[in-house]
Enzyme design. Structure first.
Site, PDB file in Angstrom:
ATOM      1  N   ASN A 198       0.822  -1.282  -0.113  1.00 59.05           N
ATOM      2  CA  ASN A 198      -0.129   0.098   0.053  1.00 59.05           C
ATOM      3  C   ASN A 198       0.732   1.234  -0.029  1.00 59.05           C
ATOM      4  OD1 ASN A 198       0.615  -0.527   2.667  1.00 59.05           O
ATOM      5  ND2 ASN A 198      -1.048   0.308   3.577  1.00 59.05           N
TER       6      ASN A 198
ATOM      7  N   PRO B  64      10.021  -6.585  -0.962  1.00 59.80           N
ATOM      8  CA  PRO B  64       8.899  -5.917  -1.125  1.00 59.80           C
ATOM      9  C   PRO B  64       7.596  -6.931  -1.410  1.00 59.80           C
ATOM     10  CG  PRO B  64      10.303  -5.774  -3.168  1.00 59.80           C
ATOM     11  CD  PRO B  64      10.958  -6.699  -1.913  1.00 59.80           C
TER      12      PRO B  64
ATOM     13  N   GLU C  92       5.125  -8.755  -3.534  1.00 64.68           N
ATOM     14  CA  GLU C  92       4.877  -9.336  -4.928  1.00 64.68           C
ATOM     15  C   GLU C  92       4.094  -8.512  -5.887  1.00 64.68           C
ATOM     16  OE1 GLU C  92       4.141 -13.201  -2.663  1.00 64.68           O
ATOM     17  OE2 GLU C  92       4.408 -11.211  -2.260  1.00 64.68           O
TER      18      GLU C  92
ATOM     19  N   GLU D  48       3.995  -4.563  12.412  1.00 62.22           N
ATOM     20  CA  GLU D  48       2.763  -3.520  12.224  1.00 62.22           C
ATOM     21  C   GLU D  48       1.888  -4.213  11.348  1.00 62.22           C
ATOM     22  OE1 GLU D  48       4.408   0.768  11.655  1.00 62.22           O
ATOM     23  OE2 GLU D  48       6.197  -0.455  11.114  1.00 62.22           O
TER      24      GLU D  48
ATOM     25  N   CYS E 277      -3.777   1.257   6.701  1.00 58.06           N
ATOM     26  CA  CYS E 277      -3.814   0.508   8.016  1.00 58.06           C
ATOM     27  C   CYS E 277      -4.723   1.477   9.013  1.00 58.06           C
ATOM     28  CB  CYS E 277      -2.807   0.164   8.566  1.00 58.06           C
ATOM     29  SG  CYS E 277      -1.224   1.041   9.110  1.00 58.06           S
TER      30      CYS E 277
END
Length: 496
Positions: free
Chosen positions: A164, A188, A190, A262, A296
């Site tokens: 994101n 990172p 995919e 997180e 989030c």
């Protein structure tokens, strides 16, 4: 789907080159097997990235160990100079970095530019730690002695990041890791590997020593597992789903190494009847549809006291009607597509299940009109007729869908807000300071915003409770996650 070149999507950029490669121990590597990267606005594949194997994991981590030993001996001020050069290189390549984010993630160009400013902020805060205290002197129990507790780097860090904010979260983990004296190997998502690869090139241009940073692309279930379980790995830091966090925590348990998580969130916005309604509506709107709801800390559910509920819903729906959903490269677009077909389907299932349970769709509910049929577009959606026990209130949607729920009493809304398994971010709107501060005490969340929304600030501490994780990367407390302590006892008195 149509396959095009990276250049045709991103323009004549210099960071990725004609064919993206991964950075492994200072070397840019291609593989015969590649993984496609598509454009969320159209669904078209426009490039591919290498599919790493376990030998690349081993190579990256062993070179990281060697590079870290040299890096850790440098004074903080010298490490800060390297981070300052990274900030300068980000500035030089800011527009290209933003366009890479848009191409693979789908957020609007204005949001992507803001993300790149966030990249700079994370590195800027980390380099400011060159002034930090790196230990403490403790009163010894006898004369002619000294007792010190030193702060030292943990060693080799493995970072696993989501899709994101593919550039900002790279910086959020790499900046403190490097400044604290560690090496870091990053995997990172995919779905959005290009931003991390581009940022790795930026770091290389800033003369980050070879081996100190690697970016490995590949599937999380195999490559991520190999990174976590490798004997060289000293710490794991993860931003992602609660499912992924659970799996990684279990994998790391065998080694008993530090893990920072997180994870997901289900942020409530609580609007009391004495709130500044114009402010509450505007903030709730921005906090729901920012990055197509894929944040989030996003407003996942809004509770409005019954006396102002109808007016709040009316104003909110009016704002949604004016929201411009469109081409994310268009400067006037306010919301882009979802990141992938799988994410689109997940959000649609949430909405359909809510409607089947009795919810009313005030606006939206599916694919908007006038957008590319191949893209992953979801209309901004408002639901009413919601009860607190519905799936859409209890579980993270991570999309542009807002359930708005009326409440009557303070006790009721606090119970509802705390009722989910998540505990990351919460928001309270009221002009009554006593109510605001009491709610701050009673809400079971790592963050509470009073009469404002995020994003969180780099000097704070972005941390979750319950299934939202443990740890965090921001501020002084986040920086300390990348260090550990060594206690040193010295006797210098007369020989005995």
């Amino acid at each position: 789907m149509t396959t095009t070149t990276t250049t045709s999507i991103l323009g004549s950029g210099t960071l990725l080159g004609p064919e993206p490669r991964m950075l492994v121990g200072g070397e840019w590597i291609s593989t015969s097997a590649t993984r496609p990267v598509d454009n969320p606005a159209t669904g078209d594949v426009f490039t591919g990235v290498p599919e790493a194997e376990e030998e690349h994991v081993d190579q990256a981590l062993r070179r990281a160990r060697a590079a870290q030993r040299t890096w850790a001996r440098l004074p903080l001020a010298q490490r800060a100079d390297v981070l300052a050069e990274i900030v300068r290189q980000v500035d030089l390549h800011a527009e290209e970095l933003a366009r890479i984010v848009v191409a693979e993630q789908g957020k609007t160009i204005t949001e992507a530019r803001g993300e790149i400013q966030g990249v700079k902020s994370f590195f800027d805060f980390a380099l400011s730690q060159k002034y930090r205290n790196v230990g403490e002197l403790v009163a010894p129990s006898r004369p002619g002695a000294q007792l010190t507790i030193r702060e030292e780097p943990v060693g080799v860090v493995v970072a696993i990041i989501p899709w994101n904010f593919p550039a900002a979260i790279f910086a959020r983990k790499v900046a403190p890791a490097l400044m604290a004296g560690n090496a870091i190997v990053l995997k990172p998502s995919e779905v959005t590997p290009l931003s991390a690869l581009a940022m790795a090139r930026v770091c290389q241009l800033a003369e980050v020593p070879d081996g100190l940073l690697s970016v490995i692309t590949g599937p999380g279930r195999s490559i991520g597992k190999a990174l976590v379980e490798h004997p060289v790995t000293d710490m794991v830091t993860v931003t992602g789903s609660t499912r992924a966090g659970r799996e990684i925590l279990a994998q790391a348990a065998e080694k008993i190494i530090p893990v920072s998580l997180e994870l997901g969130g289900k942020a409530p916005v609580i609007v009391f009847d004495d709130a500044d309604l114009e402010l509450a509506v505007q903030d709730a709107f921005e906090a729901r549809f920012w990055n197509c709801g894929q944040v989030c800390t996003c407003n996942e559910r809004t509770y409005v006291q019954r006396g102002v509920y109808d007016e709040f819903v009316r104003r909110f729906v009016d704002k949604v009607r004016g929201l411009k959903v469109g081409d994310p490269t268009d400067e006037s677009s306010q919301m882009g597509p979802k990141v992938s077909a799988a994410e689109w389907a997940k959000v649609k299932e949430f909405v359909d299940n809510a409607v089947a349970a009795g919810a009313k769709v005030e606006i939206g509910g599916g694919r908007p009109e006038g957008v590319d049929e191949g893209g992953y577009w979801f209309a901004p959606t408002v639901l009413t007729g919601i009860t607190n026990d519905m799936e859409i209130v209890q579980h993270e949607v991570f999309g542009p869908v807002l359930p708005i729920i009326p409440f009557d009493t303070y006790e009721e809304v606090i119970e509802w807000a705390n009722s989910t398994v998540y505990g990351l971010t919460s928001h309270v709107y009221t002009e009554n300071m006593r109510v605001a501060m009491t709610a701050t005490d009673d809400l079971e969340f790592g963050e509470v915003y009073i009469n404002r929304i995020g994003p969180e600030e780099v000097g704070g501490f972005h941390t979750g409770w319950k299934l939202s994780g443990m740890g965090g990367d921001d501020g002084q407390h986040g920086f300390e996650r990348y260090t550990h302590r060594k206690t040193v006892y010295v006797d210098y008195g007369p020989q005995r």
